[in-house]
Design an enzyme around this catalytic site. Structure first.
Site, mmCIF file in Angstrom:
data_model
loop_
_atom_site.group_PDB
_atom_site.id
_atom_site.type_symbol
_atom_site.label_atom_id
_atom_site.label_comp_id
_atom_site.label_asym_id
_atom_site.label_seq_id
_atom_site.Cartn_x
_atom_site.Cartn_y
_atom_site.Cartn_z
ATOM 1 N N HIS A 15 1.875 -3.857 -3.008
ATOM 2 C CA HIS A 15 0.561 -3.692 -3.795
ATOM 3 C C HIS A 15 1.087 -3.165 -5.199
ATOM 4 O O HIS A 15 1.560 -2.204 -5.171
ATOM 5 C CB HIS A 15 -0.405 -2.802 -3.010
ATOM 6 C CG HIS A 15 -0.692 -3.589 -1.669
ATOM 7 N ND1 HIS A 15 -1.734 -4.335 -1.369
ATOM 8 C CD2 HIS A 15 -0.152 -3.141 -0.336
ATOM 9 C CE1 HIS A 15 -1.699 -4.764 -0.054
ATOM 10 N NE2 HIS A 15 -0.855 -4.000 0.590
ATOM 11 N N ASP A 246 5.112 -2.664 2.008
ATOM 12 C CA ASP A 246 3.317 -2.598 1.960
ATOM 13 C C ASP A 246 3.389 -1.378 1.025
ATOM 14 O O ASP A 246 2.291 -0.412 1.151
ATOM 15 C CB ASP A 246 2.792 -2.285 3.441
ATOM 16 C CG ASP A 246 1.367 -2.252 3.277
ATOM 17 O OD1 ASP A 246 0.840 -2.707 2.158
ATOM 18 O OD2 ASP A 246 0.627 -1.813 4.387
#
Length: 342
Positions: A15, A246
Site C-alpha cells: 500500500h 502488505d
C-alpha cells in the site's frame, strides 16, 4: 553467513496510499525492489483502468530509480463489469483485481457484498488471464475476528476455486495454519503471499504488557502456532508461497488513538526483515526463491535479471519516518536491524 546475494526481489502486495505521502512511500518501496504490486484501496478506490493508469503516473512521478516498476490492480465492487476487466487487461499495466469483502480492512467499504454478484467478472478474469487477489476474511459480526480467515476459506474461497479452476488466485497475507494447508492442497493456480510481520510476530507481541498499536493489522496477528506454520511455509522453498509485505502506512496519530487504524509499515526494511526470519529458521538459502522467484513465476512474468546483496551489518531503525506532512512509526522503530542491503 554474513553476505547473501539474491536476484532482485519484488513485493507482490503493498500500500503506497496517495497524494503527498507518495514521495515517501515510493522512495522506500523502490529502494531495491524491481516491481511492486500496488493495492487499489485508496480514497476513492481504483475501480477502473483509467484510474489505475492515472495512479501509476502519480507513483512514477516520485520514482527516482531505474529498476523499479509499479504493477497495478483493480478494486472489485458489486458493480465491476466483465468489460472493465477486459479493458484493464488490455491496458498492459493492470495485472490483477482485488477482492475485498466489504468492510474487511482499511478503505474496503466499497468492496464486494456477495461474491456471487461478481461471478461474471471472475469468469472474464479466468478467460483473459487476470489474477484474482483475495483478502481472505469474512466480515459478519457473528464470526470472531480470529476465525475470519478460516471461515472465509471454507465458505467463500473453496467454492471460487471449485467454480473457476483455471483462475489464478493469490490468497493475500495469510495468517493461519488453515490457510497454509488450503493453499498446499489446492490446485496449482492457487498461491499465497506472507508478510514479514506475520512471520516475526504473534498476538502476544501485540497484547501482552500493554497494547502495541503498531502491531495491529488486518488480518490480525494470530497465536504462535499459526506463526510457526507460516514460517515453515515461507522458508520451505514451496513455489506457492512468496513475498508480499502488505506494508500499510498510517500517520502516527491514526495508529496511536482510541480507535486506531489497521496496518504495519515494513517497506523501509522489508527484505531485511524476511532475512532475519529465514536465518532464524536455518533456511537462508531459500530466501531468494521466496523473495525473487516464486512471485514472478506464478504471475507469468520474467524474473529480475540483476541482483542485490545483503550483509550482516546492524543498523538502527529510526523512531519515526516522514509521511507527507506527518510521520509514520515503522516496524522495529528504535531497534536495530541485523541485515542491511548494500
Amino acid at each position: 553467513m554474513t553476505t547473501l546475494t539474491i536476484t532482485r526481489p519484488d513485493d507482490w502486495h503493498v500500500h503506497l496510499r496517495d497524494g503527498e505521502v507518495l514521495a515517501d512511500t515510493v522512495r522506500d518501496i523502490s529502494r531495491y525492489n524491481g516491481r511492486a504490486l500496488i493495492m487499489p484501496n485508496t480514497v476513492p478506490p481504483v475501480t477502473t483502468s483509467e484510474m489505475a493508469l492515472a495512479y501509476r503516473d502519480r507513483i512514477q512521478a516520485h520514482n527516482q530509480t531505474e529498476q523499479f516498476s509499479p504493477l497495478m490492480s483493480l478494486y472489485l465492487t458489486d458493480n465491476t463489469t466483465a468489460d472493465e476487466v477486459r479493458k484493464a487487461k488490455a491496458s498492459g499495466a493492470v495485472v490483477a483485481a482485488k477482492l475485498y469483502p466489504a468492510g474487511a480492512t482499511t478503505n474496503s467499504d466499497s468492496g464486494v457484498t456477495d461474491v456471487k454478484k461478481i461471478y461474471p467478472v471472475l469468469q472474464a478474469m479466468q478467460e483473459v488471464g487476470m489474477l484474482l487477489l483475495v483478502h481472505g476474511e469474512v466480515t459478519t459480526h457473528d464470526v470472531d475476528i480470529f476465525d475470519r480467515e478460516k471461515t472465509f476459506l471454507d465458505n467463500v474461497l473453496a467454492p471460487i476455486v471449485q467454480d473457476f479452476p483455471d483462475l489464478k488466485i493469490v490468497l493475500e497475507h495469510i495468517t493461519t495454519s488453515d490457510a497454509v494447508v488450503f493453499v498446499k492442497n489446492a490446485n496449482e493456480n492457487v498461491a499465497a503471499t506472507i508478510t514479514a510481520h506475520h512471520l516475526l510476530y504473534n498476538r502476544n507481541h501485540m497484547l501482552v504488557g500493554g497494547i502495541k498499536p503498531h502491531f495491529y493489522c488486518l488480518p490480525i496477528l494470530k497465536r504462535n502456532t499459526h506463526q510457526l506454520a507460516l514460517i515453515s511455509a515461507a522458508t520451505s522453498g514451496n513455489k506457492k508461497f512468496f513475498l508480499g509485505t502488505d506494508s500499510a502506512p498510517h500517520a502516527k496519530g491514526a495508529k496511536e488513538s482510541a480507535c486506531g487504524c489497521a496496518g504495519s509499515y515494513t517497506a523501509h526494511a522489508a527484505v531485511e526483515l524476511y532475512a532475519e526470519v529465514f536465518e532464524q529458521a536455518g533456511k537462508l538459502e531459500n530466501l531468494e526463491a521466496f523473495a525473487s522467484h516464486n512471485g514472478p513465476d506464478f504471475y507469468g512474468l520474467p524474473r529480475n535479471q540483476d541482483t542485490i546483496t545483503l550483509v550482516k551489518d546492524a543498523w538502527p531503525v529510526p523512531a519515526s519516518m516522514p509521511f507527507g506532512g506527518d510521520i509514520v512509526v515503522p516496524i522495529r522503530a528504535g531497534e536495530n536491524m541485523e541485515w542491511k542491503v548494500k
